[in-house]
Design an enzyme around this catalytic site. Structure first.
Site, short mmCIF file in Angstrom:
data_model
loop_
_atom_site.label_atom_id
_atom_site.label_comp_id
_atom_site.label_asym_id
_atom_site.label_seq_id
_atom_site.Cartn_x
_atom_site.Cartn_y
_atom_site.Cartn_z
N CYS A 1 -4.19 42.06 15.22
CA CYS A 1 -4.77 41.00 14.40
C CYS A 1 -4.87 41.43 12.94
O CYS A 1 -5.42 42.49 12.64
CB CYS A 1 -6.16 40.64 14.93
SG CYS A 1 -7.12 39.59 13.82
N CYS B 1 -8.74 41.80 11.76
CA CYS B 1 -9.68 42.76 12.32
C CYS B 1 -9.90 43.93 11.36
O CYS B 1 -9.01 44.29 10.59
CB CYS B 1 -9.17 43.27 13.68
SG CYS B 1 -9.64 42.23 15.07
N HIS C 1 -13.50 40.19 16.84
CA HIS C 1 -12.36 39.31 17.03
C HIS C 1 -12.68 38.18 18.02
O HIS C 1 -12.09 37.09 17.93
CB HIS C 1 -11.18 40.15 17.55
CG HIS C 1 -9.90 39.41 17.69
ND1 HIS C 1 -9.06 39.18 16.63
CD2 HIS C 1 -9.31 38.82 18.77
CE1 HIS C 1 -8.00 38.49 17.05
NE2 HIS C 1 -8.13 38.25 18.34
N ASN D 1 -10.45 25.79 9.99
CA ASN D 1 -9.61 25.18 11.02
C ASN D 1 -9.80 26.00 12.26
O ASN D 1 -9.53 27.20 12.24
CB ASN D 1 -8.13 25.25 10.65
CG ASN D 1 -7.76 24.24 9.60
OD1 ASN D 1 -8.37 23.18 9.51
ND2 ASN D 1 -6.76 24.56 8.81
N SER E 1 -3.73 29.84 13.10
CA SER E 1 -2.76 30.75 13.70
C SER E 1 -3.43 31.99 14.29
O SER E 1 -2.81 32.74 15.01
CB SER E 1 -1.73 31.16 12.65
OG SER E 1 -2.40 31.57 11.47
N HIS F 1 -9.29 35.01 15.30
CA HIS F 1 -10.38 35.77 14.65
C HIS F 1 -11.22 34.77 13.83
O HIS F 1 -10.66 33.99 13.05
CB HIS F 1 -9.79 36.85 13.75
CG HIS F 1 -10.80 37.88 13.36
ND1 HIS F 1 -10.76 39.17 13.80
CD2 HIS F 1 -11.91 37.79 12.58
CE1 HIS F 1 -11.79 39.83 13.31
NE2 HIS F 1 -12.50 39.01 12.56
N HIS G 1 -12.76 32.87 11.16
CA HIS G 1 -12.59 32.92 9.71
C HIS G 1 -12.50 31.52 9.12
O HIS G 1 -12.28 30.55 9.85
CB HIS G 1 -11.34 33.71 9.33
CG HIS G 1 -10.05 33.01 9.69
ND1 HIS G 1 -9.56 32.95 10.98
CD2 HIS G 1 -9.15 32.35 8.92
CE1 HIS G 1 -8.41 32.28 10.99
NE2 HIS G 1 -8.13 31.89 9.74
N GLN H 1 -11.38 29.32 5.20
CA GLN H 1 -10.63 29.44 3.95
C GLN H 1 -11.43 28.83 2.82
O GLN H 1 -12.26 27.94 3.03
CB GLN H 1 -9.29 28.72 4.08
CG GLN H 1 -8.43 29.29 5.19
CD GLN H 1 -7.04 28.69 5.16
OE1 GLN H 1 -6.35 28.72 4.14
NE2 GLN H 1 -6.64 28.12 6.27
ZN LIG Z 1 -9.20 40.00 14.74
#
Ligand SMILES: [Zn+2]
Ligand SMILES: [Zn+2]
Ligand SMILES: [Zn+2]
Length: 343
Positions: A49, A52, A114, A154, A162, A165, A167, A169
């Site tokens: 990833c 990570c 993760h 998203n 995609s 993990h 997250h 934007q």
């Molecule tokens: Zn990750």
């Protein structure tokens, strides 16, 4: 006209657009099939990833071994800060028009883990994410070339994310994007006309009717808006009239963490899968002007309709005419409320 059975249009006062509601098509009782689709368990750490801690990203950059949130400039940014905001209008006819768009795109990891998501993180850790959002809004919004800061997540492959993990934007732009621009105009006009705030007045009406509110705490209300397009769309509004993350009190930061946890964990119970969505915060522009008309809020737009695999598509009449829904916002709110209390 009966809102529970007759086809009708509903008005979205924030965007001043209409949607079509066809409740007679969904009058049968809830038949959402719970498909037991296997949920892929994520490891706490994934060596492949790029988000990570300690792993390398595009171009060989190494992530630090971060302990809470981690923010970096997007390696494949859609915007570049050194762009000039020139305007092009061929022959001055307003037909071939373009404008340069300076901006910055960043990625923020919510956690070093993760396998976590907003729905499984602890509320104090989500409050830490809220504080990081506030810091980003402050830093990017202070730049003279940045007039709007869009923070969005998203979630899920269905929404084009995609990487699982956790997250989000942050896209900070020179111009005001389309959706907040419509909402700014509507909120300004409403304030001029009524001398009150559009969303303050709307929340007061919703509290009186109490059919579309799914959750509330001291500081926030989460409801399926009267004009919702997506089946389980939610609007989170601050109770207090405030414009941005920077106006949140310490208690409001923690209450926002709590309501985000409640919303996302209930979503995961709707079809017993990690619920895909696009969510984002709408805050006042950072154009250095006062924005007394702006009311801080967040939108959640999840695409799932009847099961973990049946999603709503905006096609046909919706693409060429007006968005349409069958299950009413009131029914969706009832369904979410029943799952909220069971959790
Ligand atoms: Zn990750
Ligand atoms: Zn307000
Ligand atoms: Zn909005």
């Amino acid at each position: 006209m009966q809102l529970t059975q007759d086809p009708h249009r509903r008005f979205n006062p924030l965007t001043r657009e209409w949607i079509l509601v066809s409740p007679h098509r969904a009058l049968r009782p809830w038949q959402g099939a719970i498909e037991k689709i296997p949920v892929e368990r994520q490891p706490e750490y994934d060596p492949t990833c790029y988000l990570c801690p300690g792993n390398s990203r595009a171009g060989g950059v190494h992530n630090p071994v971060y302990k809470s949130t981690f923010i970096f400039d997007n390696d494949f940014a859609a915007l570049k800060p050194d762009t000039t905001p020139d305007r092009l209008d061929v022959d001055g006819k307003g037909l071939l028009v373009a404008a340069g768009e300076p901006g910055t795109c960043r990625v923020m990891c919510f956690s070093p883990r993760h396998d976590l998501t907003l729905s499984t993180m602890d509320p104090p850790d989500i409050a830490e994410v809220v504080r990081a959002w506030a810091g980003q809004f402050q830093e990017l919004g202070a730049r003279p070339d940045i007039n709007h800061v869009q923070i969005f997540e998203n979630r899920g492959a269905m929404m084009g994310a995609s990487n699982p993990h956790p997250h989000c934007q942050i896209w900070a732009t020179y111009s005001l994007p389309e959706a907040p621009a419509k909402e700014l105009a509507a909120q300004s006009d409403y304030q001029r006309l009524h001398s009150t705030c559009l969303l303050c007045d709307y929340i007061a009406l919703e509290e009186k009717q109490h059919v579309r509110i799914v959750w509330q705490n001291e500081s926030f209300v989460a409801l399926v808006p009267f004009w919702a397009v997506w089946p389980f769309e939610l609007l989170i509004c601050s109770r207090r009239h405030l414009a941005t993350f920077l106006d949140l009190s310490i208690a409001e930061v923690s209450d926002l963490g709590n309501i985000l946890k409640q919303v996302t964990s209930t979503y995961d119970r709707v079809f017993e899968v990690p619920f895909p969505y696009s969510m984002g915060f709408h805050q006042a522009p950072t154009d250095k002007a006062a924005h007394p008309e702006w009311h801080f809020h967040a939108h959640f737009y999840p695409p799932l309709l009847r099961s973990a695999t049946v999603r709503k598509f905006m096609v046909g009449f919706e693409m060429l005419g007006t968005p349409q829904r069958d299950i009413t916002p009131e029914t969706a709110a009832e369904r979410l409320r029943s799952l909220a209390s069971s959790g």
